[in-house]
Write an enzyme that holds these catalytic residues in place. Structure first.
Site, PDB file in Angstrom:
ATOM      1  N   HIS B  29       0.838  -1.194   0.000  1.00  0.00           N
ATOM      2  CA  HIS B  29       0.000   0.000   0.000  1.00  0.00           C
ATOM      3  C   HIS B  29       0.876   1.248   0.000  1.00  0.00           C
ATOM      4  O   HIS B  29       1.292   1.711   1.061  1.00  0.00           O
ATOM      5  CB  HIS B  29      -0.911  -0.013   1.226  1.00  0.00           C
ATOM      6  CG  HIS B  29      -1.803  -1.220   1.289  1.00  0.00           C
ATOM      7  ND1 HIS B  29      -1.348  -2.463   1.676  1.00  0.00           N
ATOM      8  CD2 HIS B  29      -3.108  -1.395   0.983  1.00  0.00           C
ATOM      9  CE1 HIS B  29      -2.356  -3.337   1.624  1.00  0.00           C
ATOM     10  NE2 HIS B  29      -3.423  -2.719   1.207  1.00  0.00           N
ATOM     11  N   ASP B 155      -9.799   5.921   7.572  1.00  0.00           N
ATOM     12  CA  ASP B 155     -11.251   5.833   7.400  1.00  0.00           C
ATOM     13  C   ASP B 155     -11.755   4.465   7.842  1.00  0.00           C
ATOM     14  O   ASP B 155     -12.766   4.346   8.524  1.00  0.00           O
ATOM     15  CB  ASP B 155     -11.636   5.995   5.920  1.00  0.00           C
ATOM     16  CG  ASP B 155     -11.134   7.283   5.329  1.00  0.00           C
ATOM     17  OD1 ASP B 155     -11.441   8.353   5.877  1.00  0.00           O
ATOM     18  OD2 ASP B 155     -10.402   7.211   4.323  1.00  0.00           O
ATOM     19  N   GLY B 156     -11.049   3.429   7.395  1.00  0.00           N
ATOM     20  CA  GLY B 156     -11.488   2.077   7.701  1.00  0.00           C
ATOM     21  C   GLY B 156     -11.495   1.810   9.195  1.00  0.00           C
ATOM     22  O   GLY B 156     -12.418   1.200   9.724  1.00  0.00           O
ATOM     23  N   HIS B 260      -4.159   3.067  -3.239  1.00  0.00           N
ATOM     24  CA  HIS B 260      -4.333   2.500  -1.899  1.00  0.00           C
ATOM     25  C   HIS B 260      -3.663   1.136  -1.795  1.00  0.00           C
ATOM     26  O   HIS B 260      -2.878   0.905  -0.883  1.00  0.00           O
ATOM     27  CB  HIS B 260      -5.817   2.377  -1.569  1.00  0.00           C
ATOM     28  CG  HIS B 260      -6.078   1.705  -0.260  1.00  0.00           C
ATOM     29  ND1 HIS B 260      -6.212   2.387   0.921  1.00  0.00           N
ATOM     30  CD2 HIS B 260      -6.185   0.400   0.062  1.00  0.00           C
ATOM     31  CE1 HIS B 260      -6.389   1.539   1.903  1.00  0.00           C
ATOM     32  NE2 HIS B 260      -6.387   0.316   1.414  1.00  0.00           N
ATOM     33  N   GLU B 408     -18.121  -5.894  23.763  1.00  0.00           N
ATOM     34  CA  GLU B 408     -17.243  -7.065  23.833  1.00  0.00           C
ATOM     35  C   GLU B 408     -16.014  -6.908  22.955  1.00  0.00           C
ATOM     36  O   GLU B 408     -14.899  -7.285  23.337  1.00  0.00           O
ATOM     37  CB  GLU B 408     -17.994  -8.329  23.415  1.00  0.00           C
ATOM     38  CG  GLU B 408     -19.163  -8.728  24.301  1.00  0.00           C
ATOM     39  CD  GLU B 408     -20.446  -7.986  23.961  1.00  0.00           C
ATOM     40  OE1 GLU B 408     -20.441  -7.222  22.963  1.00  0.00           O
ATOM     41  OE2 GLU B 408     -21.441  -8.157  24.679  1.00  0.00           O
ATOM     42  N   HIS B 458     -21.870 -19.265  30.993  1.00  0.00           N
ATOM     43  CA  HIS B 458     -23.126 -19.627  30.307  1.00  0.00           C
ATOM     44  C   HIS B 458     -22.764 -20.426  29.058  1.00  0.00           C
ATOM     45  O   HIS B 458     -23.041 -20.037  27.939  1.00  0.00           O
ATOM     46  CB  HIS B 458     -23.960 -18.386  29.992  1.00  0.00           C
ATOM     47  CG  HIS B 458     -24.441 -17.664  31.224  1.00  0.00           C
ATOM     48  ND1 HIS B 458     -23.578 -17.173  32.183  1.00  0.00           N
ATOM     49  CD2 HIS B 458     -25.696 -17.365  31.657  1.00  0.00           C
ATOM     50  CE1 HIS B 458     -24.272 -16.607  33.157  1.00  0.00           C
ATOM     51  NE2 HIS B 458     -25.554 -16.719  32.875  1.00  0.00           N
ATOM     52  N   HIS B 470     -28.742 -17.042  22.852  1.00  0.00           N
ATOM     53  CA  HIS B 470     -27.787 -16.936  23.950  1.00  0.00           C
ATOM     54  C   HIS B 470     -27.092 -18.258  24.260  1.00  0.00           C
ATOM     55  O   HIS B 470     -26.227 -18.307  25.121  1.00  0.00           O
ATOM     56  CB  HIS B 470     -28.494 -16.432  25.214  1.00  0.00           C
ATOM     57  CG  HIS B 470     -28.809 -14.966  25.168  1.00  0.00           C
ATOM     58  ND1 HIS B 470     -29.525 -14.405  24.148  1.00  0.00           N
ATOM     59  CD2 HIS B 470     -28.486 -13.946  26.005  1.00  0.00           C
ATOM     60  CE1 HIS B 470     -29.643 -13.091  24.361  1.00  0.00           C
ATOM     61  NE2 HIS B 470     -29.010 -12.796  25.471  1.00  0.00           N
ATOM     62  N   ARG B 517     -23.232 -21.908  33.657  1.00  0.00           N
ATOM     63  CA  ARG B 517     -24.171 -21.096  34.426  1.00  0.00           C
ATOM     64  C   ARG B 517     -24.770 -21.938  35.550  1.00  0.00           C
ATOM     65  O   ARG B 517     -25.001 -21.437  36.648  1.00  0.00           O
ATOM     66  CB  ARG B 517     -25.314 -20.612  33.524  1.00  0.00           C
ATOM     67  CG  ARG B 517     -26.354 -19.848  34.310  1.00  0.00           C
ATOM     68  CD  ARG B 517     -27.660 -19.626  33.557  1.00  0.00           C
ATOM     69  NE  ARG B 517     -28.538 -18.799  34.357  1.00  0.00           N
ATOM     70  CZ  ARG B 517     -29.853 -18.952  34.455  1.00  0.00           C
ATOM     71  NH1 ARG B 517     -30.458 -19.894  33.766  1.00  0.00           N
ATOM     72  NH2 ARG B 517     -30.578 -18.174  35.216  1.00  0.00           N
TER      73      ARG B 517
END
Lengths: 661, 661
Positions: B29, B155-156, B260, B408, B458, B470, B517
């Site tokens: 790049h 930007d990314g 780029h 997360e 869990h 979940h 859990r």
């Protein structure tokens, strides 16, 4: 407009239904439905256009509860609005086989538009709905031109990056039909949002280019005037910051973190009912006046729906060709002989499978108007631009190419929304290694059984110089682990055609394409080879010469050529080697046992070759089989050097098989 | 201050080194290093405090190139600044075994602070660095009190959700020592950012609570005054929007998307050199004046470093106890007998393994001052709060508990930054299903060999009512596929202690904890059982009674109790059943073959039991083995109902083994 007393009665009904259900289930989230009851009432009593008798009506407004943990709020509204969801269903909240699972699941419950719970996803889906509605209106006009998308989002939804990505994209595309109401209750599981979240969310949405309002989320007049203004705003999506109080109306639990994720308890529920003058003993109670209010609303809605039907009939009569196209579009139809058509269009030159797939995608695009999609700013690399279509912009939405920006996660979530909206078979492309960035959305597409196409290129360390940060090693298998996801890694142009045929025929779930960056040779197959055998997921590409095979080499994608080279050399050694190409193990696993045994005969030693982790290949080659792959991170170097260093040359493979067998 | 001519010469040197290297590699790049050369020059010539002779000096400023694809910019700066990175290293850009891989890899190259390339991660790491520096200064004072973090983001980087999450968190904690410079070049791979990205990023950062400036990124005076102001701002992180032009200085490639990701080509390079009056034929040229400029800078830096050393000596003398603690902290020391100490502290009651782990973590926290971390708003559920420590806030950073919010991905990325900074063993907790949200950061921790602890609770469908959104099914195996990640799923309190012991001893990579859990019973082990065998990853928990085993059941976590129940029943049938507990397959796989064969004897039929996908278990049970697990998505219901429906009861397991063997 309803008088204050009947509004209060209805709001209290929503609250008590929710807390009673959570209490009976002994698990769930009572506080959020209580805090959102005023807003939900206004939305469902005055704004949301839908038809409980026809939950998949294309012209309906969409409601997305991104804060999926508040599921009882949604179930309460569906019940009151006359959907097929009874009080008994509500009493079975969070129980096996019920229509009222812990988080809303669109495939279980009519009226639930999408499956939420993993935070932020609902916002992405809502952006997808808004985009789909605009795109459909731009192509076809009347059927979806009035559709609005209402979404309720929590602090958690807004903290998750995926919602930020999707919201930036929605602002960029000026999706004026989207209204997100932010439940600003300032409480999370760990305590007050002050612990972790003090940004100015409203200002952030202004930065995204949204129309932003701030209201008291318990003041009905403010709620209505904000929604009115949001609907009136046509050129920007709307964000309404609604200051609410969690467990609003519960004397002690009010404004506490505990009310977020735990039942209130009998005493608090009794106190809550007492405070509003209700009988503390009476559970799951819907006053007749509230039932009547929603019955009246149903009459209005039926009138609106009938008017829409009349307009739709007129539109069909006035636009017979367009109406026909619309039906094709809505059916997500693809030609029955798609595979044969693709085979006729097979690229003749040796290319990377990303190029083969890209060329075939042009053909599919012409044949299947439902196909739309784009890339996370890698279109020139992933080769997924539909050349005969224009790009979607804020000014023009009749095209079929989307520029998602460098937002893989939102791309996944938005594509799920496009698919759920109806009519669209979305594709989304990026490098395979970045499938990790969008994995939660891929999982949800599989859970929701949506026909989404996840196109991943640069599929192994053989992408070369970009190095280990860009080189997938564990990703193909990590995708294969997701239930109901098909993963196809074609070896050449023909298998790329099969990949498209399988994916377009597969209506009940998503398909991941795994494509090479580097050029691959066309596979020389046996004379008796039937191209349709590729559609079975694995097939004999080259049978052992002269005798029954004493070795079966199974390979996928760019490594099939290594298997073929190895066969040639090993047969000179006197071995009898069959080469099995296995582009789609999920399809193969679903074939009859006779076919599977015919391709992989019992008792014959097996080898697998795939430039990725080897462990899970044991299920296909057995304990005594040989697995050839890579169980470490890659490195930055030209692909030919990497092939030599990591053993992905014909010589290395032959050597490995010779020394192990 | 340097005169304009020498500045220009140095900037041109940075640019030409970068484009020559990309050209020689025929990949990379070139545009971004050219666009950033002015800013990089100012940072390295005037601001960045570091020591090329001592790249791990704790008191240095950190520079993070979040836009990792611009790696040649960083390599150029390291070379000019006197790091052990020669012109020959630069000529070997993107080649096998070089110090100059395609994207910066901290484990390959001295002076590279973190591994970047997957966009957005560098911003998260930089927030981790800033936080680590503040926390260390709050605990120990002098050693890190002057550390600043400089980050260049593209930007990314800003489009990716992870950077938004991390930046919101940095604003919340008022990390005034963090300066992010945004390379606003308005070009991405697909074209102009206008295609996909039109939000007001500066305003967004104001919403996060940052100090925001907007400058011309090629104007040296503006660059300096913005950095000066950013450094002077102590109570907010700083965001500098630098308008730049990609491939600045290349006559044709300037402002194009092509520059780029593709080499400029010989002609354009010649034209570029001609435009600045350089010899077009001369490659990898460093003018003596530029070398001299950076040598002078090195002298200044050495003086600064010496002054720091003097202050550090004084600080040590004045604070002997604190200095001793600091050494312990920096060494990330844990007691050699940690396991034995944990065994003494074993919780007596039957509890969920999340509770066992949480109780043991309190002990580890007392013994290991390096341990810091938190949860993505699930602390009360994941049980990871260090009870004797306070929470980090914007006002007070001497505690050890972090509240990451529902972010997360940033949590993972920030923990990587904490670990890379030095001194910290970070832990981060959430529900296992949400490991998908942070998977890119987990992968990078494994690639970078950082001792991060990913605590996931869990851990199966047996979490119950929250339902399939979940309930992890594929996640344990998906994590096991990541190279250099250890995955430990303990069955009871003792195995939870072993998990902590293994994770704290494992300096060269991350460890994932997989915790239940639901409550689990204490495992009854054979009398001759040695607790240290648990540390080997798998061991005989109960030997077959009476004779050599004719069946080996391998189980993990909460399913070990099912294996034990099955053994009891099957032995009544006359079988001889061994139960192997396998909390950590990666550790077991690294044990000597003799041990592995002793635990899993060849030729004896095997069964695996784990409440997750079964396919990869074949590598442990073989073709004729029996795998008991779940290969579909779960459902919403109480855990006892799910156990019955999905076959995770003793009866179902016994029945399955009986009918299959």
């Amino acid at each position: 407009m309803h008088d204050a007393k009947s509004v209060e009665l209805a709001v209290n009904t929503i609250k008590t239904l929710s807390i009673d259900a959570v209490e009976k289930a002994k698990s769930g989230h009572p506080g959020t439905p209580m805090g959102l009851a005023n807003i939900a009432f206004e939305l469902w009593a005055h704004y949301l256009r839908h038809d409980p008798q026809d939950p998949t009506w294309i012209g309906r407004d969409r409601f997305v509860l991104s804060a999926g943990h508040a599921s009882m709020l949604l179930y309460s509204m569906l019940h009151l609005s006359g959907y097929s969801l009874s009080l008994d269903d509500i009493k079975a909240f969070r129980q096996w086989g019920s229509k009222t699972p812990g988080h809303p699941e669109n495939f279980e419950t009519a009226g639930v538009e999408t499956t939420t719970g993993p935070l932020g996803q609902g916002v992405g889906n809502a952006v997808g709905f808004a985009l789909a509605s605009k795109m459909t209106a731009a192509r076809f006009g009347m059927p979806t031109e009035d559709v609005r998308i209402f979404c309720i989002a929590s602090d958690g939804d807004l903290m998750e990056g995926v919602s930020g990505e999707a919201s930036s994209f929605a602002g960029h595309l000026a999706l004026g039909n989207l209204i997100v109401i932010y439940d600003d209750n300032r409480i999370t599981i760990e305590g007050e949002t002050e612990l972790a979240y003090t940004e100015d969310a409203g200002l952030r949405y202004e930065a995204y280019g949204w129309h932003v309002q701030r209201i008291d989320g318990h003041d009905h007049k403010q709620i209505r005037s904000a929604i009115d203004a949001a609907i009136a705003e046509k050129t920007r999506p709307s964000f309404i910051v609604a200051r609410t109080h969690i467990a609003n109306g519960a004397p002690t639990a009010h404004d506490t973190a505990e009310s977020h994720g735990s039942p209130l308890g009998d005493n608090e529920i009794a106190a809550t009912k007492k405070a509003i003058g209700w009988d503390a003993e009476r559970k799951f109670f819907v006053p007749e006046a509230t039932s009547e209010l929603f019955r009246e609303r149903a009459v209005e809605l039926a009138r609106d729906k009938a008017a829409w039907e009349t307009r739709f009939q007129k539109w069909q009569s006035a636009n017979p060709k367009l109406a026909d196209d619309f039906r094709t579009f809505m059916a997500k139809s693809a030609p029955a002989d798609l595979y044969e058509q693709l085979i006729k269009a097979l690229p003749a030159k040796d290319e990377a499978t990303r190029s083969h797939s890209g060329a075939l995608q042009q053909v599919v695009g012409e044949l299947v108007p439902s196909l739309v999609g784009g890339s996370a700013d890698l279109g020139p690399s992933t080769k997924t631009l539909l050349k005969n279509s224009s790009s979607i912009t804020r000014h023009e939405q009749s095209g079929r190419n989307l520029h998602f920006g460098i937002r893989e996660h939102a791309m996944g979530s938005i594509c799920n929304g496009l698919s759920l909206f109806g009519g669209y078979i979305p594709f989304a492309s990026t490098f395979l290694v970045f499938s990790d960035y969008m994995r939660p959305a891929v999982r949800l597409s599989a859970l929701m059984r949506e026909q989404c196409l996840w196109i991943y290129t640069h599929d192994s360390i053989l992408l070369g110089e970009d190095g280990p940060t860009h080189q997938p090693v564990e990703h193909v298998w990590a995708l294969r682990l997701i239930p109901n996801l098909f993963v196809i890694r074609p070896a050449d142009a023909l298998e790329s055609a099969a990949a498209w045929a399988i994916a377009m025929a597969r209506k009940g779930g998503p398909t991941a394409f795994i494509l090479s960056r580097q050029k691959v040779p066309s596979v020389q197959r046996d004379a008796q080879f039937d191209p349709r055998s590729v559609l079975r997921g694995a097939y004999i590409a080259q049978e052992a010469a002269g005798a029954r095979p004493d070795l079966v080499i199974i390979a996928t994608g760019s490594e099939l050529q290594l298997a073929i080279a190895a066969k040639k050399a090993l047969e000179l050694d006197g071995r009898h080697v069959r080469v099995v190409s296995a582009p789609c193990l999920e399809q193969f696993a679903s074939e009859p046992i006779e076919y599977r045994n015919a391709v992989l005969p019992q008792g014959v030693r097996r080898v697998s070759i795939e430039a990725g982790v080897t462990g899970p290949w044991r299920q296909w080659v057995g304990e005594n089989g040989i697995t050839i792959g890579i169980d470490r991170f890659g490195a930055s170097a030209p692909d030919s050097v990497l092939a030599a260093k990591f053993g992905f040359t014909a010589e290395a493979v032959i050597q490995k098989i010779r020394s192990a067998s």
